[in-house]
Design a protein around this motif. Structure first.
Motif, mmCIF file in Angstrom:
data_model
loop_
_atom_site.group_PDB
_atom_site.id
_atom_site.type_symbol
_atom_site.label_atom_id
_atom_site.label_comp_id
_atom_site.label_asym_id
_atom_site.label_seq_id
_atom_site.Cartn_x
_atom_site.Cartn_y
_atom_site.Cartn_z
ATOM 1 N N LEU A 1 0.844 -1.182 -0.067
ATOM 2 C CA LEU A 1 0.092 0.042 -0.029
ATOM 3 C C LEU A 1 0.959 1.358 0.031
ATOM 4 O O LEU A 1 1.975 1.285 0.746
ATOM 5 N N HIS A 2 0.408 2.217 -0.769
ATOM 6 C CA HIS A 2 0.920 3.528 -0.738
ATOM 7 C C HIS A 2 0.033 4.515 -1.143
ATOM 8 O O HIS A 2 -0.995 4.454 -1.858
ATOM 9 N N TYR A 3 0.420 5.666 -0.577
ATOM 10 C CA TYR A 3 -0.917 7.051 -0.646
ATOM 11 C C TYR A 3 -1.276 7.387 -2.009
ATOM 12 O O TYR A 3 -2.180 7.669 -2.209
ATOM 13 N N ASP A 4 -0.087 7.167 -2.923
ATOM 14 C CA ASP A 4 -0.705 7.706 -4.204
ATOM 15 C C ASP A 4 -0.942 6.537 -5.231
ATOM 16 O O ASP A 4 -0.902 6.699 -6.467
ATOM 17 N N MET A 5 -1.333 5.412 -4.658
ATOM 18 C CA MET A 5 -1.764 4.226 -5.568
ATOM 19 C C MET A 5 -3.235 4.603 -6.108
ATOM 20 O O MET A 5 -3.909 5.204 -5.384
ATOM 21 N N PRO A 6 -3.428 3.993 -7.414
ATOM 22 C CA PRO A 6 -4.992 4.136 -7.968
ATOM 23 C C PRO A 6 -5.796 3.398 -6.901
ATOM 24 O O PRO A 6 -5.491 2.535 -6.345
ATOM 25 N N LEU A 7 -6.912 3.978 -6.862
ATOM 26 C CA LEU A 7 -7.981 3.291 -5.893
ATOM 27 C C LEU A 7 -8.389 1.860 -6.551
ATOM 28 O O LEU A 7 -8.607 1.216 -5.524
#
Lengths: 244, 244
Positions: free
Chosen positions: A161-167
């Protein structure tokens, strides 16, 4: 037991909760733990609950009552998500004080709550509200919170998981986190309630209920097992010094 | 905290323990939790410990003392692994009774122990010994036990492990289980002690200590993260009903 997970990412929110409650392994029921509120075009608020069901149902009912009878402050009078979290925290604390004023066993009645959402003109937020009524907010460094049975499903979140990954990537990652938990702890059970909110959309997503027969969840669960088995096979063989 | 995992498979035993002990997050030390005993050609016994370090060290010392001074019963006089588990269980129970006779806080001093091994002419066994001195044995249905911080590393074992898998596959699977735990809980820490015993070999494996710089462990840890990330990408996209 319960497992709830909430992600606050650059593009929006991903929220999933299971629905299993148990008073002993011989008394299992289905109760919704993901609750939504809001005014289309103006605010979206989601509340996920873990812990004693009487406590968390009382919190949701008090919040709903305040809306129905226009008692302020309420979820729709709050100016931002911080005030929403304050209101939820105070409600939880009051409910717990009422219940536990005549008992020593405070732990048995406790609960914890995730509050996520966005109010027009304000940042989208995610809060982890403690039984004491205080709370912390998710950040870009720590973009997710879990409550309930969090451990089995944490490794995949920590790795992927990372903050700027697509939903849609984040949604798949969270579904796998749930699948791992479902396999390892029978007190977390299907159906799941899953919901995706796009930042600045100000809609109230209906979300999806994922049951035993859900074809997509069944498919990714099966494919994930295959991924792990094949991945293990593809790891290099242990070096010789393991065999002495 | 601690994480110990032991597998009893068709071909042999795979045992891994971490070495981190902590009295608060500001007091971390390295102590071995995987102990081996035996007589080459005749018996191999491994003991993995979790819980209060004073308690588990006392158990190991009592068992070693009985060997040194030829007090019977001891690990080398036991006729089979059941008697070994009985001896370990009684020793643990006695140590706990000594320590806690003057205190109410029994939980703080408790410990749990995995006992694995084989004695010539007998089946290879794996036992999970409880603080009460009783124990359960691994079977073909449930071929592994964990003690300590077991949850983070359980999903991969639940998905990939089976009784008749080759030992090198099982070793990789268990190392990944440890890697997942190390990433999610700082109270479980490197170095690890890993050991593989082939059934009917009756040798005392030296085992391998896996430190921060271990090239193989570093490699599989990195490759595994890549496997998971790629595996998530390869899952089919969520169906449209997730987005309403």
């Amino acid at each position: 037991m319960t497992y709830c997970c909430a992600l606050r990412l650059e593009q929006g929110l991903v929220l999933i909760s299971d629905t299993r409650t148990n008073a002993g392994v011989d008394h299992i029921s289905v109760f919704r733990k993901l609750h939504t509120f809001g005014v289309v075009g103006e605010r979206f608020i989601a509340i996920q609950t873990a812990g004693n069901l009487a406590t968390t149902q009382a919190v949701i009912s008090h919040l709903q009552n305040a809306l129905n009878f226009n008692h302020e402050p309420n979820l729709y009078s709050a100016n931002n998500m911080f005030e929403v979290a304050e209101l939820v925290g105070k409600t939880l604390k009051t409910v717990l004080e009422d219940i536990t004023s005549n008992t020593q066993e405070q732990m048995n009645y406790s609960g914890s709550i995730l509050v996520a959402g966005q109010i027009k003109g304000e940042e989208m937020q995610l809060y982890n509200v403690y039984p004491q009524g205080n709370f912390i907010s998710a950040t870009t460094d720590t973009p997710y919170f879990q409550i309930g049975e969090s451990k089995y499903g944490k490794p995949i979140l920590d790795r992927a998981l990372h903050y700027d990954m697509p939903l849609d990537d984040a949604l798949r990652c969270t579904l796998i986190s749930f699948d791992s938990t479902l396999r390892s702890n029978v007190s977390v059970g299907l159906p799941l309630d899953a919901l995706v909110y796009y930042k600045d959309s100000f809609i109230i997503p209906k979300g999806k209920r994922i049951g035993e027969e859900d074809p997509y969840f069944t498919q990714i669960s099966k494919q994930w097992s295959e991924t792990l088995r094949r991945g293990l096979q593809e790891l290099p063989k242990p070096t010789e010094d393991y065999w002495v």
